[in-house]
Design a protein around this motif. Structure first.
Motif, PDB file in Angstrom:
ATOM      1  N   ASP A 159       0.841  -1.198   0.000  1.00 54.87           N
ATOM      2  CA  ASP A 159       0.000   0.000   0.000  1.00 54.87           C
ATOM      3  C   ASP A 159       0.880   1.254   0.000  1.00 54.87           C
ATOM      4  N   HIS A 160       0.528   2.191  -0.873  1.00 57.00           N
ATOM      5  CA  HIS A 160       1.289   3.432  -0.976  1.00 57.00           C
ATOM      6  C   HIS A 160       0.427   4.463  -1.704  1.00 57.00           C
ATOM      7  N   TYR A 161       0.924   5.689  -1.787  1.00 60.42           N
ATOM      8  CA  TYR A 161       0.274   6.680  -2.642  1.00 60.42           C
ATOM      9  C   TYR A 161       1.294   7.268  -3.596  1.00 60.42           C
ATOM     10  N   ASP A 162       0.802   7.825  -4.686  1.00 60.60           N
ATOM     11  CA  ASP A 162       1.653   8.503  -5.658  1.00 60.60           C
ATOM     12  C   ASP A 162       1.537  10.010  -5.489  1.00 60.60           C
ATOM     13  N   VAL A 163       2.546  10.728  -5.965  1.00 59.27           N
ATOM     14  CA  VAL A 163       2.522  12.189  -5.886  1.00 59.27           C
ATOM     15  C   VAL A 163       2.069  12.788  -7.217  1.00 59.27           C
ATOM     16  N   HIS A 164       1.413  11.972  -8.028  1.00 61.18           N
ATOM     17  CA  HIS A 164       0.785  12.440  -9.260  1.00 61.18           C
ATOM     18  C   HIS A 164      -0.510  11.665  -9.439  1.00 61.18           C
ATOM     19  N   ASP A 165      -1.452  12.227 -10.186  1.00 64.04           N
ATOM     20  CA  ASP A 165      -2.682  11.517 -10.506  1.00 64.04           C
ATOM     21  C   ASP A 165      -2.358  10.345 -11.436  1.00 64.04           C
ATOM     22  N   VAL A 166      -3.216   9.314 -11.426  1.00 65.47           N
ATOM     23  CA  VAL A 166      -2.999   8.197 -12.330  1.00 65.47           C
ATOM     24  C   VAL A 166      -4.312   7.734 -12.950  1.00 65.47           C
ATOM     25  N   PHE A 167      -4.205   7.277 -14.191  1.00 63.29           N
ATOM     26  CA  PHE A 167      -5.247   6.490 -14.842  1.00 63.29           C
ATOM     27  C   PHE A 167      -4.674   5.082 -15.007  1.00 63.29           C
ATOM     28  N   VAL A 168      -5.348   4.093 -14.431  1.00 59.99           N
ATOM     29  CA  VAL A 168      -4.921   2.700 -14.539  1.00 59.99           C
ATOM     30  C   VAL A 168      -5.754   2.031 -15.626  1.00 59.99           C
ATOM     31  N   ILE A 179      -8.442   0.355  -2.653  1.00 60.45           N
ATOM     32  CA  ILE A 179      -8.213   1.794  -2.602  1.00 60.45           C
ATOM     33  C   ILE A 179      -8.693   2.354  -1.268  1.00 60.45           C
ATOM     34  N   HIS A 180      -7.869   3.206  -0.653  1.00 55.71           N
ATOM     35  CA  HIS A 180      -8.252   3.917   0.568  1.00 55.71           C
ATOM     36  C   HIS A 180      -8.073   5.417   0.350  1.00 55.71           C
ATOM     37  N   GLU A 202      -1.532   2.160   8.708  1.00 55.77           N
ATOM     38  CA  GLU A 202      -2.732   2.109   9.555  1.00 55.77           C
ATOM     39  C   GLU A 202      -3.997   2.274   8.715  1.00 55.77           C
ATOM     40  N   ALA A 203      -3.999   3.231   7.783  1.00 60.51           N
ATOM     41  CA  ALA A 203      -5.183   3.460   6.957  1.00 60.51           C
ATOM     42  C   ALA A 203      -5.496   2.252   6.081  1.00 60.51           C
ATOM     43  N   ALA A 204      -4.455   1.539   5.640  1.00 61.53           N
ATOM     44  CA  ALA A 204      -4.654   0.385   4.770  1.00 61.53           C
ATOM     45  C   ALA A 204      -5.377  -0.757   5.472  1.00 61.53           C
ATOM     46  N   GLN A 205      -5.416  -0.721   6.796  1.00 61.82           N
ATOM     47  CA  GLN A 205      -6.122  -1.754   7.556  1.00 61.82           C
ATOM     48  C   GLN A 205      -7.607  -1.429   7.709  1.00 61.82           C
ATOM     49  N   LEU A 227      -4.471   6.064  -1.483  1.00 66.94           N
ATOM     50  CA  LEU A 227      -3.723   4.848  -1.190  1.00 66.94           C
ATOM     51  C   LEU A 227      -4.209   3.714  -2.084  1.00 66.94           C
ATOM     52  N   HIS A 228      -3.269   2.872  -2.510  1.00 67.65           N
ATOM     53  CA  HIS A 228      -3.659   1.751  -3.344  1.00 67.65           C
ATOM     54  C   HIS A 228      -2.652   0.613  -3.253  1.00 67.65           C
TER      55      HIS A 228
END
Length: 401
Positions: A159-168, A179-180, A202-205, A227-228
């Protein structure tokens, strides 16, 4: 001749506008802009067949036949990135560069559950390059592309976040995405997820905002900071991540501050030394704040912003052999067009582009303005000497290239 500026971004993209609305989202562009962009995640089901953009065959060709080097590929397993030395080697006689991809080593790691990450595909795979160029022109923000190839029942990153927007964009196989909501809203590039590692864990839980399996043709939009984590299901998963490197108000503030500080270099009072024996700056701050505020109010960052925009991406490809043939074969009936993705901007008599700037006499300006429409033009209609100059500068290309 009017000195009004003319903006132009990627003529090909303008003509075929609609990549966002027709291929990436299942709602109207206006609704996306007003309710989703930079605010919340959006899952769009079955919006497009992306086989024209990327595929498993593209993965195999890039890894085994293109002679790619690091950092065009990363390898990850169990949440960690593997050392480059574990999947690179010299390429043999005539190509002894030590960090080329070793397809045998990559195969073994992939078979052992590692995720392959093909980076900067907007530079190495033409269909992806065209797609990201059009999307960037529509969004007004730079776009990059990475592909993630994950073996069945494996995940590359925690689990992590990016510092840019993403389209998957799910290309092949299926992948479960959890996703959180953000623990740090709208992070800047200087604020990576590792700065908030414990809050992320913690948020990922907690309860997921989205818990779903993406299938081919599905698209997931995530603003920066969301988060994803993702795991392949029963077959190899290939997805393309389009990273949108957002322009922010903070970035514009940095440019404004830099312009103000540059102007203050010409202010004799600001260049002056502090008084002898001064204990601290408090008594000087009032003057400094006053002059800095005045410099900020007077600063013009438009040119700096345009230079930054032009510097964050590259123009469309230019083949030197075809370009020389176009110059040597130039005649009245030659068809030419403006090179795509130049970020061309005419201000007065100066044309600024990603490949430099050119000044023109007043007699040439009507023809230069005509070129900014992105269409094809006869050399005779524009002026043979002007066309040759622009071909040699890499601003024009022969039509069809």
């Amino acid at each position: 001749m009017s000195s009004a500026s003319t903006d132009f971004q990627d003529p090909g993209a303008v003509k075929s506008a609609g990549v966002l609305e027709t291929r990436l989202i299942d709602i109207a562009r206006e609704r996306f802009a007003g309710e989703v962009w930079g605010r919340t995640a959006l899952l769009s089901r079955g919006v497009s067949d992306f086989s024209d953009v990327f595929s498993a065959g593209a993965v195999d060709e890039l890894v085994s036949r293109r002679g790619l080097r690091t950092p065009f590929l990363r390898v990850a397993k169990g949440g960690s990135t593997l050392p480059e030395s574990s999947f690179t080697s010299p390429a043999g006689v005539g190509a002894t560069i030590p960090d080329q991809l070793d397809d045998t080593a990559l195969w073994r790691k992939f078979a052992d559950g590692a995720t392959l990450v093909l980076q900067a595909l907007h530079r190495t795979w033409d269909p992806v390059a065209g797609f990201t160029s059009r999307l960037s022109s529509e969004l007004g923000h730079p776009v990059q592309a990475n592909a993630y190839i994950t073996p069945p029942q494996n995940r590359g990153f925690d689990d992590h976040y990016d510092v840019h927007d993403v389209f998957v964009l799910q290309i092949e196989g299926t992948k479960r995405w959890i996703i959180h909501e953000p623990v740090h809203v709208d992070p800047l590039r200087s604020q990576p997820w590792t700065d908030h590692r414990s809050e992320v864990a913690e948020a990922a839980q907690g309860q997921a905002y989205i818990d779903t399996v993406l299938e081919p043709g599905d698209v997931l939009y995530l603003p920066r900071g969301w988060l994803h984590a993702a795991q392949a299901q029963g077959e190899v998963s290939i997805h393309l991540t389009l990273g949108v490197h957002n322009w922010t108000r903070h970035a514009l503030a940095e440019q404004l501050a830099q312009a103000a500080l540059a102007a203050l270099c010409e202010d004799p009072v600001m260049r002056g030394s502090l008084p002898l024996g001064v204990d601290g700056p408090e008594e000087e701050l009032a003057v400094i704040r006053e002059r800095l505020a005045a410099a900020v109010l007077q600063a013009d960052t438009t040119s700096a912003f345009q230079r930054s925009r032009r510097g964050q991406a590259r123009p469309a490809p230019l083949g030197p052999v075809a370009q020389l043939a176009a110059v040597q074969g130039l005649g009245p009936g030659s068809l030419v067009r403006l090179r795509d993705a130049l970020e061309a901007r005419l201000e007065g008599s100066r044309l600024s582009t990603r490949v430099g700037w050119l000044d023109f006499p007043a007699t040439d300006l009507p023809s230069v303005e005509r070129l900014l429409d992105g269409g094809e033009h006869l050399a005779n209609d524009l002026g043979i000497e002007l066309v040759e100059r622009l071909l040699r500068a890499g601003v024009l290309l022969p039509a069809g290239n």
